[in-house]
Design a protein around this motif. Structure first.
Motif, PDB file in Angstrom:
ATOM      1  N   LYS A  65      -2.082   8.692  -3.959  1.00  0.00           N
ATOM      2  CA  LYS A  65      -2.929   8.220  -2.437  1.00  0.00           C
ATOM      3  C   LYS A  65      -3.378   6.791  -2.601  1.00  0.00           C
ATOM      4  O   LYS A  65      -3.337   6.222  -1.374  1.00  0.00           O
ATOM      5  CB  LYS A  65      -4.070   9.144  -2.674  1.00  0.00           C
ATOM      6  CG  LYS A  65      -5.035   9.392  -1.374  1.00  0.00           C
ATOM      7  CD  LYS A  65      -6.048  10.359  -1.230  1.00  0.00           C
ATOM      8  CE  LYS A  65      -6.737  10.122  -0.252  1.00  0.00           C
ATOM      9  NZ  LYS A  65      -7.648  11.328   0.001  1.00  0.00           N
ATOM     10  N   THR A  66      -3.709   6.072  -3.762  1.00  0.00           N
ATOM     11  CA  THR A  66      -4.253   4.872  -3.409  1.00  0.00           C
ATOM     12  C   THR A  66      -2.976   3.730  -3.113  1.00  0.00           C
ATOM     13  O   THR A  66      -3.241   2.678  -2.721  1.00  0.00           O
ATOM     14  CB  THR A  66      -4.821   4.423  -4.654  1.00  0.00           C
ATOM     15  OG1 THR A  66      -3.916   4.368  -5.810  1.00  0.00           O
ATOM     16  CG2 THR A  66      -6.064   5.090  -5.131  1.00  0.00           C
ATOM     17  N   ARG A  67      -1.789   4.191  -3.456  1.00  0.00           N
ATOM     18  CA  ARG A  67      -0.625   3.225  -3.018  1.00  0.00           C
ATOM     19  C   ARG A  67       0.385   3.627  -2.033  1.00  0.00           C
ATOM     20  O   ARG A  67       1.362   2.930  -1.616  1.00  0.00           O
ATOM     21  CB  ARG A  67       0.222   3.244  -4.438  1.00  0.00           C
ATOM     22  CG  ARG A  67      -0.557   2.751  -5.823  1.00  0.00           C
ATOM     23  CD  ARG A  67       0.335   2.301  -6.883  1.00  0.00           C
ATOM     24  NE  ARG A  67       1.109   3.549  -7.491  1.00  0.00           N
ATOM     25  CZ  ARG A  67       2.331   3.612  -7.653  1.00  0.00           C
ATOM     26  NH1 ARG A  67       3.194   2.734  -7.451  1.00  0.00           N
ATOM     27  NH2 ARG A  67       2.950   4.710  -8.319  1.00  0.00           N
ATOM     28  N   THR A  69       1.388   4.579   1.807  1.00  0.00           N
ATOM     29  CA  THR A  69       1.104   4.571   3.292  1.00  0.00           C
ATOM     30  C   THR A  69       2.374   5.112   3.979  1.00  0.00           C
ATOM     31  O   THR A  69       3.602   4.869   3.815  1.00  0.00           O
ATOM     32  CB  THR A  69       0.965   3.254   3.836  1.00  0.00           C
ATOM     33  OG1 THR A  69      -0.184   2.693   3.067  1.00  0.00           O
ATOM     34  CG2 THR A  69       0.535   3.124   5.301  1.00  0.00           C
TER      35      THR A  69
END
Lengths: 119, 108
Positions: A65-67, A69
């Motif tokens: 999720k943090t990486r 898009t």
């Protein structure tokens, strides 16, 4: 009948950004489907990366999720994946897919594109 | 490890019936969907929902569900059914989609 085709660089340097596009033909990204990315490391199983709706609503797997898009380009009738700060562990075949209208299965898949992370 | 558990490998004699299972907490609420993947090819949806087959999928393929386990049943297995089979549904929190680890089916 909707068809999907992935495109993008086959080689990405470590710590760089993986960028892929999925072209939609035979249908519109404005249709009521979830547009999805799945990956498969060599010799391993399938991993759901995430999905996006034409409204921009999205959902990503927690581990990425943090990486990750995802975006939709209505003018070009395509959707895209960006994965930041890649490592060798991100080397995989990347598939785009769409869900059924009910959202309960992935009924159309692209042929997949191999992405290797290496310097 | 995945929130959906599959046997790594299963074998079946030609013409016999085989059940491939997928176990997970979310399957008490959601159905599994099933995908066939042959080497070098993209996955293909074979069963989804309660027991739905996409157009073009052989009626040898069927699905069932009981408790926390979903099953893909192949009746009268053929050589062309040899492949890896993946289930998919929701993770244990039901917040996200997830795939099982896959079952490699060998037709003897």
């Amino acid at each position: 009948q909707v068809q999907l085709q992935e495109s993008g660089p086959g080689l990405v340097k470590p710590s760089g950004t993986l960028s892929l596009t999925c072209a939609v033909s035979g249908g519109s990204v404005n249709n009521s489907f979830w547009w999805t990315w799945v990956r498969q490391p060599p010799g391993e199983g399938l991993e759901w990366i995430g999905e996006i709706y034409h409204t921009g609503a999205n959902d990503y797997t927690p581990s990425l999720k943090t990486r990750v898009t995802m975006s939709v380009d209505k003018a070009k009738n395509q959707f895209s994946l960006k994965l930041d700060f890649v490592t060798a562990a991100d080397t995989a075949i990347y598939y785009c897919a769409k869900t059924t209208r009910a959202g309960d299965a992935f009924d159309v898949w692209g042929p997949g594109t191999m992405v290797t992370v290496s310097s | 490890s995945s929130d959906l558990t599959q046997d790594r490998a299963v074998s079946v004699a030609l013409g016999q019936t085989v059940r491939i299972t997928c176990q997970g907490h979310s399957l008490k609420t959601y159905y599994a969907s099933w995908y066939q993947q042959k080497p070098g090819q993209a996955p293909v949806l074979v069963i989804y929902g309660k027991n739905n087959r996409p157009s073009g999928i052989s009626d040898r393929f069927s699905g069932s569900s009981s408790g926390d386990t979903g099953s893909l049943i192949i009746t009268g297995a053929q050589a062309e059914d040899e492949a890896e089979y993946f289930c998919s549904s929701r993770d244990k929190t039901a917040d996200h989609r997830v795939f099982g680890g896959g079952t490699k089916l060998t037709v003897l």
